[in-house]
Design an enzyme around this catalytic site. Structure first.
Site, PDB file in Angstrom:
ATOM      1  N   THR A   1      43.493  36.035  62.958  1.00 54.67           N
ATOM      2  CA  THR A   1      44.293  36.878  63.840  1.00 54.67           C
ATOM      3  C   THR A   1      43.960  36.602  65.307  1.00 54.67           C
ATOM      4  OG1 THR A   1      44.337  38.580  62.135  1.00 54.67           O
ATOM      5  CG2 THR A   1      44.916  39.270  64.368  1.00 54.67           C
TER       6      THR A   1
ATOM      7  N   CYS B   1      45.179  57.244  61.721  1.00 48.98           N
ATOM      8  CA  CYS B   1      45.605  58.374  62.550  1.00 48.98           C
ATOM      9  C   CYS B   1      44.939  59.680  62.102  1.00 48.98           C
ATOM     10  CB  CYS B   1      47.128  58.525  62.537  1.00 48.98           C
ATOM     11  SG  CYS B   1      47.797  59.223  61.004  1.00 48.98           S
TER      12      CYS B   1
ATOM     13  N   HIS C   1      45.780  33.561  66.298  1.00 45.05           N
ATOM     14  CA  HIS C   1      47.195  33.818  66.581  1.00 45.05           C
ATOM     15  C   HIS C   1      47.380  34.290  68.019  1.00 45.05           C
ATOM     16  CE1 HIS C   1      48.014  33.235  62.429  1.00 45.05           C
ATOM     17  NE2 HIS C   1      47.800  34.459  61.985  1.00 45.05           N
TER      18      HIS C   1
END
Lengths: 343, 343, 343, 343
Positions: free
Chosen positions: B40, B94, B43
């Protein structure tokens, strides 16, 4: 052929020549390579109250743990052929009851036990229902093959509590307990806490991979398990002791949400406070009556074949079949090892 | 403090001095001990289409895999204190959605990723929500601690397929695949079949415990898996390749009733015949998006603490933070190892 | 006896007099009370490419779904006696393979299908392996008994996704989809969202307990499922459509951490983005090839016996065996109901 | 505001004016719509030995089961807003322990109980940690909302034993037992066997969906359960009696491989023969300490919202808060129904 026969009520058995078994539909004749003495054999040998009350008809050939070679195949047998190397599952399922038809034939409603309700394997040859003869890899030594029945129970317990990466207590370090330690090691249990009152057995447990050994005659094992897990308790315990006081300590040492796998058979009722030990803790208790047929065998064979399951230290004596009296003697003294009889 | 900052669209990043982070409610300040480069990060570094389409606001500090020490604790934080040794879970839940309230916060509906949607850890210090900073044993080396995030994904896959005593294929031997091999070894998988097209990576897999390695540029890996399991197929495969053709071969090599754990992210749709590969076979497919918070961490920490999970061969390069460009270079060439950056 | 025989390649079949079957070891002779037409029968009747490529030897008696009475018992059969009321499981397991020995005989490696690889039940009498003849309560009407095979598949899907109190989508409202709606209702699913392109079928779904029906030719069913669950998505979907586009919509409508039970057989590959639909969502996909033998039968029989599983609206036509051509005609038009043939 | 206050050791409580609660971080103020009397309230009201030994500091406002409206939101609360309709989970988790971090906060190591270790809800208003206030659908009547805490326990037990299509015994038909009958009905249990010694309660059980009622003062319930299941035994039993002799009968009536879900808290140890009742039978015992937070709430809300879970017959008395003495009186006489207090 030669066989160890229990002829009458009372202590003991005799080695004698008996007729070769004649096969019925669905049975195979096996030539015994090695057999092992189990506590159940001992019950029958000394003819205690358990033996007297378990529908055992005499005379009978003793023994139910063995490795063997298939030498004859009865009518209707499809899964075995002459020359196959097998170990035996003691559970003889009826094939028709609710449990047999629902993937639980090992707890068949009409379960018979090989070597208890039939003639057994302390002999040169034995006959057994084909469903109970499980092909095993040639890489497994016959002496190890002879103890796959109890080893499977120990492996099964580890499957049920999913030992990998967990903290596991094994209570009772007789043969099955020691095998449970080996299996926990093979499964990658992180903490393996072996509990017994016998330092010799605990020594074997240590060799087999126990990360800690607890002599419960010296410390309260429940408290010790909590202490060794920083106050949380172990993820699971496996009881192979059948000792009610040790089992209660297991519950005390278990974490909230933990699992208890029970193999041992107490000789008296367990007195347990369900509120504190089961309900508030949300304990899951799992009764284990041997191996699943045959998922457990598959896992066990795979592990043994790859050398991942070491139980050599559990096999402490290898005798000739003729020496069975000596074998029962050694086993009765209970130093933790398995005694093998080779015909 | 020093940090590797992605300032603008386009390739690359710069090392520069930036302000120390200021803590909000529920956050902790951590001093980075070691960080690791992930796909990641790559990327974002090269700013490919994935990066351009993932709500990443620049400038941003790169990096999300690290081990660290807590040096300051924000208001409302209860589970951490200054001096704690931690690794970071990238998933920022969350805390309010259906999944967060039902034991699945790692797949929160409103999931944010540390180091992607926030500033990351290629820096001397970083701030992170306390919920994502996981205390780990001091026995874990900082370089290993830096890769617990991907390692946890590999461990989780083995938990899901219950590797112990089973035949497991691991498809793709990049860092996560190699870690899955290590975890399979730790769990006591019997057969561990590593599949890749790169012999160097397969060599590392072998070192980590693969019982067989399959170079899928030379043989059809699906057929090979069936052959190696005597015609039955493997009990499970773990895909860490994201290569659709390799995944299809995994399905072909799977036994009826087997399990497929999918970690890799293919760059194009998988075209799969559901009838033959899923329905008739009764395959169970399990999507894995990282670690369960925090069951996986517990299992992983336990294994590492006891020395049961060896991933040293996966860490092939340890560089200074300043050498990040070189690190990205090495990682991009993809020789299978993890690159560690030490501030 | 009279039987519906497929004599040659090409469309159609004929009713003719044939010899009574002769029993082999382990088989029973059954007198058919009612039989039902399945899609598979249709394939063979019209002799499409599936039929041409599935090892079907002609001439053959069609049909595999039926209720019947045992009228003769072959040698070695223990679990059945003359007069027993049975329904048939189509799966003929070998009894010897890995799956058969591990509680998964319904996905036997050497599975044969009754009425496909053997003569079937569109006849006055049929012979069948005893293992496939399942005793059912007399309270079940023969016309219902004739469809227990597909009903069991629908029940099984609900067991796998544990429908009780959950939001469940059923995709495709042909007979199995409608039965899945009934089973979801019986299990106490809270939201039952039936999806099809045919309002007639959706009307039946509504009668059977669907809380919402979605005509997917008019709305995007994936979006609609998310909307109907306040943005979360359904807990599970059961696909009985085999339609790849509908299946993709199912994945879109699924919540993170949800389950997909796949029954339908698409005629072309599914093109699926594993990243967004499986990995990030942590979807669990479960392939379902009929009933577990015999856990599913037990649950289904219990429910039917207590009147908790209503499938009467699914049975839309009851014809005489002689009217089989008309029956195939009706079934081919696919108005959603089952066609029963009574000998 | 008015509140029912336990002021001193000894029997009874008083209604008096007290200060409005002041919110701390993470708490909400709720206006009580309806509250329900539980056995625990009774213990405290009469100040028995349980109450004396449970770290309860007096004076204290009684009550922990209620439905309410959020009227004020404390600092740091994100998941609730003024006007939300909620019910309360009694379990106050610490959020930091092993269990809290591993999806088992309902069995937190440092668990506190709302209304036991804090002021409760027999009042016009109450304050409660936001994590314990669960939003529920407006379709649920406040009197029903007041009993969701015990109802959730009953629902959870049915989830654990997977009642759908199974034969389930419910032992003890006090409020939780009756609710377990309702939940079994909602889940589609096929046989629901309610056991009690009180015909009035058994009458309510019948109304709620019990297929058989067994008065265990007249027959041996264990034998009866075996008889009613044709000799096999029930698939599972749920104990809500806490009566050791009834629990032992439950084990006797359980099939091999069955499940026992234990909710009741016996006042003395259970004496159980592990061999025959757990090990040989492979019984799984599951301790249940209330609801999973919040999977159980989701299932329960869904069922109630769709009218699938009828517990109206369990609510036998609705009184004004001022009539609390009368309420405690009725509850103490134990006729099986719940007593609601409306402020």
């Amino acid at each position: 052929m030669k066989a160890v026969v229990k002829e009458n009520a009372g202590v003991g058995a005799v080695l004698k020549d008996v007729e070769m078994p004649i096969l019925n539909e669905g049975e195979v004749l096996i030539k015994i390579k090695a057999a092992a003495i189990c506590g159940t054999d001992q019950h029958i040998y000394v003819w205690n109250s358990w033996a007297q009350n378990n529908s055992i008809s005499l005379p009978a050939i003793l023994g139910h743990e063995c490795s063997a070679e298939v030498v004859e195949v009865g009518p209707g047998v499809k899964n075995l052929k002459v020359g196959d190397y097998v170990a035996c599952d003691t559970h003889i399922p009826c094939g028709e009851c609710y449990q047999c038809r629902n993937g639980q034939q090992h707890i068949c409603q009409n379960l018979k036990l090989f070597g208890v309700h039939t003639n057994g394997c302390f002999a040169e040859y034995s006959k057994i229902p084909a469903v109970c003869a499980v092909k095993i890899p040639k890489s497994i030594h016959p002496n190890v093959g002879a103890v796959l029945e109890p080893l499977g129970t120990a492996v099964r317990a580890n499957v049920e509590v999913q030992s990998s990466g967990k903290n596991i207590a094994v209570i009772g370090c007789g043969p099955i307990g020691l095998m449970a330690v080996s299996a926990a090691k093979a499964f990658g249990a992180a903490g393996i806490f072996a509990v017994d009152i016998n330092d010799y057995r605990l020594g074997i447990a240590k060799k087999l991979g126990a990360t800690e050994v607890i002599n419960s005659s010296q410390v309260r094992s429940g408290d010790k398990l909590v202490e060794l897990t920083d106050g949380t308790g172990v993820d699971a315990f496996i009881d192979a002791s059948g000792n009610t006081s040790a089992i209660l300590d297991g519950f005390k040492g278990l974490r909230k949400g933990g699992k208890a796998a029970l193999i041992g058979l107490p000789s008296k009722p367990l007195e347990i406070d369900l509120g504190s030990q089961v309900v508030f803790k949300e304990t899951t208790i799992i009764g284990i009556h041997g191996r699943r047929m045959f998922e457990t065998w598959t896992v066990m064979s795979n592990l043994l074949d790859k050398g991942l399951l070491n139980i050599d230290p559990v096999i402490t004596h290898v005798l000739k079949l003729e020496e069975f009296d000596k074998g029962f003697d050694i086993a009765r003294k209970g130093e933790g090892g398995k005694v093998i009889l080779v015909p």
